[in-house]
Design an enzyme around this catalytic site. Structure first.
Site, mmCIF file in Angstrom:
data_model
loop_
_atom_site.group_PDB
_atom_site.id
_atom_site.type_symbol
_atom_site.label_atom_id
_atom_site.label_comp_id
_atom_site.label_asym_id
_atom_site.label_seq_id
_atom_site.Cartn_x
_atom_site.Cartn_y
_atom_site.Cartn_z
ATOM 1 N N ASP A 31 0.866 -1.178 0.000
ATOM 2 C CA ASP A 31 0.000 0.000 0.000
ATOM 3 C C ASP A 31 0.899 1.222 0.000
ATOM 4 O O ASP A 31 1.994 1.191 0.546
ATOM 5 C CB ASP A 31 -0.911 0.000 1.245
ATOM 6 C CG ASP A 31 -2.099 0.940 1.087
ATOM 7 O OD1 ASP A 31 -3.227 0.455 0.943
ATOM 8 O OD2 ASP A 31 -1.890 2.172 1.091
ATOM 9 N N GLU A 151 -15.637 -8.845 -6.089
ATOM 10 C CA GLU A 151 -15.722 -9.216 -4.679
ATOM 11 C C GLU A 151 -17.119 -8.923 -4.166
ATOM 12 O O GLU A 151 -17.681 -7.886 -4.473
ATOM 13 C CB GLU A 151 -14.693 -8.349 -3.936
ATOM 14 C CG GLU A 151 -14.625 -8.595 -2.473
ATOM 15 C CD GLU A 151 -14.344 -10.036 -2.171
ATOM 16 O OE1 GLU A 151 -13.296 -10.546 -2.617
ATOM 17 O OE2 GLU A 151 -15.178 -10.674 -1.489
ATOM 18 N N CYS A 263 -19.918 1.414 -0.374
ATOM 19 C CA CYS A 263 -20.177 0.672 -1.616
ATOM 20 C C CYS A 263 -21.497 1.022 -2.282
ATOM 21 O O CYS A 263 -21.507 1.606 -3.369
ATOM 22 C CB CYS A 263 -20.121 -0.827 -1.334
ATOM 23 S SG CYS A 263 -18.540 -1.313 -0.637
ATOM 24 N N LYS A 266 -22.097 4.794 -3.668
ATOM 25 C CA LYS A 266 -21.217 5.232 -4.765
ATOM 26 C C LYS A 266 -21.313 4.275 -5.970
ATOM 27 O O LYS A 266 -21.182 4.709 -7.119
ATOM 28 C CB LYS A 266 -19.767 5.413 -4.296
ATOM 29 C CG LYS A 266 -19.027 4.156 -3.887
ATOM 30 C CD LYS A 266 -17.853 3.810 -4.770
ATOM 31 C CE LYS A 266 -17.107 2.616 -4.232
ATOM 32 N NZ LYS A 266 -16.580 1.699 -5.212
ATOM 33 N N LYS A 326 -23.706 0.476 9.457
ATOM 34 C CA LYS A 326 -24.377 -0.788 9.767
ATOM 35 C C LYS A 326 -23.727 -1.360 11.013
ATOM 36 O O LYS A 326 -22.619 -0.946 11.369
ATOM 37 C CB LYS A 326 -24.284 -1.768 8.594
ATOM 38 C CG LYS A 326 -22.860 -2.248 8.302
ATOM 39 C CD LYS A 326 -22.773 -3.030 7.026
ATOM 40 C CE LYS A 326 -22.903 -4.508 7.230
ATOM 41 N NZ LYS A 326 -22.566 -5.287 6.028
#
Ligand code: UGA
Length: 438
Positions: A31, A151, A263, A266, A326
């Site tokens: 990363d 995924e 997720c 967008k 959530k």
């Protein structure tokens, strides 16, 4: 066992890397965020995800996972490179920001020599895989192959979803390219996980179609929640009843304050932007309604709060239970709970917010919300209580006990899960979104 690299140490990348290392593969994670790489190498997962920290500790100890920020290291130590970088919404547009994806492909391709497989897992606009395949061919020749492997993991269940996926989708330009990825996923495939080998475009679209369908289901039931409010019907019973039809199914029919996270919001916007580019604006216009219905949920909760406070937020204390988008997550990206909290604070209320995990994340940012470490602290002197993220711990609250803390025993359940009798028996007034008595 295979030698793998995972590019991008976000939710997806860390979970995928740790699970692959747990299965015995040799995994190196890269990363550009050096601090994150150092944290992970020290065994610290930078976000809340059940089971992940334990597996990270185990895989570091067994030597199957390592971390780097050096591209030459991953090119030398891996034959298969999983692309797991983020594709956030572009600022000022609904389209996806693809800079991390193309940046990673450029950096990796500079260092690849000989044969390798790149496996795309990031959520991308349809057509991206074909572009990347062409770039890899240009820069590295025919021995570097691309497979597109979307995924489907859910935050809060990320480890289980990675180890036991519902299905595996592999988009290829040549069927034989799928073989090496099938070997990596041999454990899941031998458990009977369905495998679909497709072309690139289909694999890319499977991902966004799934998220668009889920988002549509939620906005569909939320539109009916408003209709239930207008007519005295009960949205939970309605969802139960239609959910018995196996063609419809009960899951993702929980009405409430709506969907959020990194997720669904967008992804529906990026899908619509891409479809519009392809001349299909009319066919995908329904996603504007899905998005608008979702945003209207937050306004409904704010209006209900105002009603409970006789239209005046000044000098009023609102207790909010939940900040994450959530339960079982500390992710506050596009969180409906946080949007509501911020709107109320911006309009003059004192907002005391609690969340079992996300408060830690909020403390690292500037905020005018009162961040509370305990439920009791959040409820103290509250004029109204909002329940906006359905953590199990909120269902266990003893309404009689906490009744002594608040100024008014008024609670709005924005997730429709709190037991009405439990609260009304302790002299609370409880209301829901789409249930009578609200
Ligand atoms: C979602 C998808 O469910 C995953 O399959 C996908 O892999 C992932 O996005 C992704 O693209 O990476 P996630 O964002 O973890 O997963 O969250 P969901 O469980 O889908 O929940 C999304 C939101 O919808 C939450 O805010 C949740 O509270 C809300 N929701 C969910 C409802 O309001 N009602 C429901 O019935 C279900």
């Amino acid at each position: 066992m295979a030698r793998l690299s995972v590019i991008g140490a976000g939710y997806l990348g860390v979970t995928h890397a740790v699970c692959m290392a747990h299965l015995g593969h040799d995994v190196v994670v890269i990363d550009t965020n050096t601090q994150r790489i150092e944290q992970l190498a020290a065994g610290i997962v930078p976000f809340h995800e059940p089971e992940l920290a334990e597996l990270l500790t185990k895989t570091i100890a067994s030597g199957t996972i390592t971390f780097t920020n050096d591209w030459a290291t991953i090119a030398a130590n891996a034959d298969v490179h999983f692309l797991c970088v983020g594709t956030p919404q572009q600022s000022g547009s609904h389209a996806a920001d693809m800079s991390q994806v193309f940046g990673a492909v450029a950096s990796l391709s500079e260092h690849l020599s000989g044969s390798a497989t790149v496996v795309g897992k990031s959520t991308v606009p349809v057509g991206t895989a074909a572009t990347i395949a062409a770039q890899l061919k240009d820069r590295c020749g025919d021995d570097v192959r691309l497979v597109w492997n979307p995924e489907f993991l859910r935050e809060g269940f990320a480890v289980q979803d990675t180890l036991h996926p519902d299905r595996i989708v592999l988009g290829v330009s040549d069927e034989s390219d799928a073989n090496i990825v099938k070997e990596i996923y041999a454990a899941s495939l031998s458990d009977g996980t369905p495998l679909l080998v497709t072309d690139y475009a289909t694999a890319e679209l499977v991902k966004v179609a799934a998220n668009a369908f889920l988002a549509t289901k939620i906005s569909f039931i939320n539109a009916f929640a408003d209709l239930a409010d207008a007519t005295g019907a009960d949205i939970t019973q309605l969802a139960d009843a239609i959910g018995h039809d196996t063609r419809i199914g009960r899951r993702f029919l929980n009405a409430g304050v709506g969907f959020g996270g990194g997720c669904l919001p967008k992804d529906i916007r990026a899908l619509q932007a891409r479809a519009t580019e392809l001349g299909l604006a009319d066919q995908f216009a329904f996603l504007t309604a899905v998005d608008d219905i979702n945003k209207s949920r937050q306004r409904t909760v704010v209006e209900r709060t105002l009603e409970a406070l006789d239209g005046n937020l000044e000098h009023k204390t609102v207790a909010i239970l939940g900040a994450a988008f959530k339960p079982d997550s500390d992710d506050v990206r596009d969180s409906p709970a946080l949007h509501v909290a911020q709107t109320l604070a911006d309009n003059g209320a004192r907002v005391q917010i609690h969340d079992p995990e996300a408060i830690r994340v909020l403390r690292s940012k500037e905020s005018d919300l009162v961040l509370c470490d305990s439920i009791e602290e959040a409820l103290t002197d509250a004029d109204v209580v909002l329940h906006l993220t359905e953590w199990a711990v909120y269902r266990e609250i003893d309404p009689a006990q906490v009744g002594a803390l608040v100024r008014n025993r008024v609670i709005i359940d924005g997730r429709n899960v709190l037991d009405r009798d439990r609260w009304t028996n302790a002299d609370w007034s409880i209301s829901y979104l789409g249930k009578p008595g609200s």
